[in-house]
Design a protein around this motif. Structure first.
Motif, mmCIF file in Angstrom:
data_model
loop_
_atom_site.group_PDB
_atom_site.id
_atom_site.type_symbol
_atom_site.label_atom_id
_atom_site.label_comp_id
_atom_site.label_asym_id
_atom_site.label_seq_id
_atom_site.Cartn_x
_atom_site.Cartn_y
_atom_site.Cartn_z
ATOM 1 N N LEU A 76 0.859 -1.179 0.000
ATOM 2 C CA LEU A 76 0.000 0.000 0.000
ATOM 3 C C LEU A 76 0.900 1.235 0.000
ATOM 4 C CD1 LEU A 76 -3.132 0.601 2.242
ATOM 5 C CD2 LEU A 76 -1.494 2.410 1.795
ATOM 6 N N ASP A 80 -1.815 8.286 -3.825
ATOM 7 C CA ASP A 80 -3.171 7.873 -4.178
ATOM 8 C C ASP A 80 -3.114 7.249 -5.569
ATOM 9 O OD1 ASP A 80 -5.858 7.495 -4.294
ATOM 10 O OD2 ASP A 80 -6.402 9.555 -3.822
ATOM 11 N N LYS A 134 -8.037 1.850 -0.247
ATOM 12 C CA LYS A 134 -6.686 1.315 -0.464
ATOM 13 C C LYS A 134 -6.390 0.194 0.517
ATOM 14 C CE LYS A 134 -3.442 4.447 -0.744
ATOM 15 N NZ LYS A 134 -2.711 5.700 -0.438
#
Length: 233
Positions: A76, A80, A134
């Motif tokens: 992750l 963005d 996410k």
């Protein structure tokens, strides 16, 4: 599980990591802490193969970074990265097509737990919702290694709490490793097993969180302040 041997990474004249050698244990939640520019994000990017070291070697489960290691790593990034035109369901279908360890049941449970709707369009939701989306995509896989780069950055306190709850809820102790980079030390202190402080590309301090707190009779926040006394945190 993770071993760095004399790893150096430079970007032009800037040294991001400087001859780092470290063994990161398996089956733990590990905090990678340090001020901006210390090398935290660079380390995670090298583990996932986005950056390559100028010198030294990195091994995960005895293997050098490559296709085999990528198959069991869920990453992750801080940026963005989601396509704004996609719905959450479309983003999930996209990720699912790349990884055999996708768990559809876990995905459905997390959608509900994180209070998301599969029909939500990424560009139309808040920053906090995108952060949860996410996280949803990262934890819907049964990955052996999860890398979270600043997952709490720039989001409200309620969303931070939900993200911490998700990490605790889905963590498989002893069978899964989670590496977290963050500035929000107070929020994660209670879930960390091990900690690595990076300062100017080098390991400033590492160890078991409970042992460090006992030895220094201080909280992790206080220890961090000691480590970076002459740094801007």
């Amino acid at each position: 599980m993770i071993e760095l041997k004399g790893v150096t990474k430079t970007f032009g004249s800037t040294i991001a990591l400087d001859n780092v050698s470290i063994n990161i244990p398996e089956g733990k939640i590990i905090g990678i802490l340090g001020p901006n520019g210390s090398g935290k994000s660079t380390l995670l990017k090298m583990l996932v193969g986005l950056n390559k070291p100028n010198h030294g070697n990195i091994f995960i489960n005895g293997q050098q970074i490559g296709v085999q290691t990528k198959s069991f790593i869920s990453y992750l990034p801080e940026i963005d990265y989601l396509y704004p035109w996609m719905t959450i369901q479309q983003a999930a279908d996209f990720v699912k097509s790349f990884y055999e360890d996708w768990d559809e049941n876990k995905y459905k449970e997390l959608v509900e737990f994180l209070e998301l709707q599969p029909s939500m369009v990424i560009k139309k939701v808040s920053k906090g919702m995108r952060a949860k989306a996410k996280l949803l995509l990262s934890f819907s896989r049964n990955a052996k290694l999860i890398l979270l780069d600043e997952p709490l950055s720039g989001i409200d306190i309620l969303t931070r709490d939900k993200i911490i709850e998700t990490i605790i809820r889905d963590y498989r102790a002893g069978d899964q490793s989670i590496l977290i980079t963050t500035h929000e030390v107070r929020e994660v202190e209670g879930i960390l097993d091990e900690v690595i402080f990076i300062r100017r590309g080098q390991i400033a301090l590492e160890g078991n969180v409970e042992e460090l707190r006992y030895q220094r009779q201080a909280s992790l926040v206080e220890i961090m302040k000691e480590v970076y006394t002459h740094e801007t945190i």
